[in-house]
Design a protein around this motif. Sequence first.
Motif, PDB file in Angstrom:
ATOM      1  N   ALA A 105      -3.523  -7.199  -0.276  1.00  0.00           N
ATOM      2  CA  ALA A 105      -3.755  -6.598  -1.585  1.00  0.00           C
ATOM      3  C   ALA A 105      -3.275  -7.495  -2.711  1.00  0.00           C
ATOM      4  CB  ALA A 105      -3.065  -5.243  -1.655  1.00  0.00           C
ATOM      5  N   GLY A 160       0.780  -1.235   0.000  1.00  0.00           N
ATOM      6  CA  GLY A 160       0.000   0.000   0.000  1.00  0.00           C
ATOM      7  C   GLY A 160       0.806   1.276   0.000  1.00  0.00           C
ATOM      8  N   ASN A 187      -4.754  -3.146  -7.963  1.00  0.00           N
ATOM      9  CA  ASN A 187      -5.302  -2.041  -7.172  1.00  0.00           C
ATOM     10  C   ASN A 187      -6.712  -1.670  -7.623  1.00  0.00           C
ATOM     11  OD1 ASN A 187      -3.127  -1.671  -5.404  1.00  0.00           O
ATOM     12  ND2 ASN A 187      -2.017  -0.445  -6.910  1.00  0.00           N
TER      13      ASN A 187
END
Length: 141
Positions: free
Chosen positions: A138, A92, A122
């Motif tokens: 993620a 991130g 993303n």
Amino acid sequence: MSMLKAYKFRIANKRYEFAHQVSRDLVNRFGLIAFEDLSIQNMLKNHCLAKSISDVAWNMLVTLTSYKAASAGSVVIPADPRNTSKMCSRCGIRVEKTLSDRVHNCPHCGLSVDRDWNAAINILRLGLQSVGIKTVEACPF
């Protein structure tokens, strides 16, 4: 009809047919499709990129996918494009890049991946979050 007009008409039809095929494939394969919510009109103001942007017909693909998804029960989500290629899809952190940097190299977590792949992860995460699906990590790397 002149030869040039006939040529342009044929190319436009091929572009339209291709967009239909890709949008149908996306809707058939996925229940949630996230697109970057790009301001195409603003991007067309860059005369160096305008022809290339117009040639790929981004707006047409998003429009066709959206209406097909609505009738098939799929969801199309517009994702905020800000920093999608700069944010590390694993940790991130924001990693500054120029447009010529084609690889995302994160100094924080060590992730090294194609810039577009990083942005796609993303964008997907933003799409999932917008429908209330929390992502734990993620990136699966």
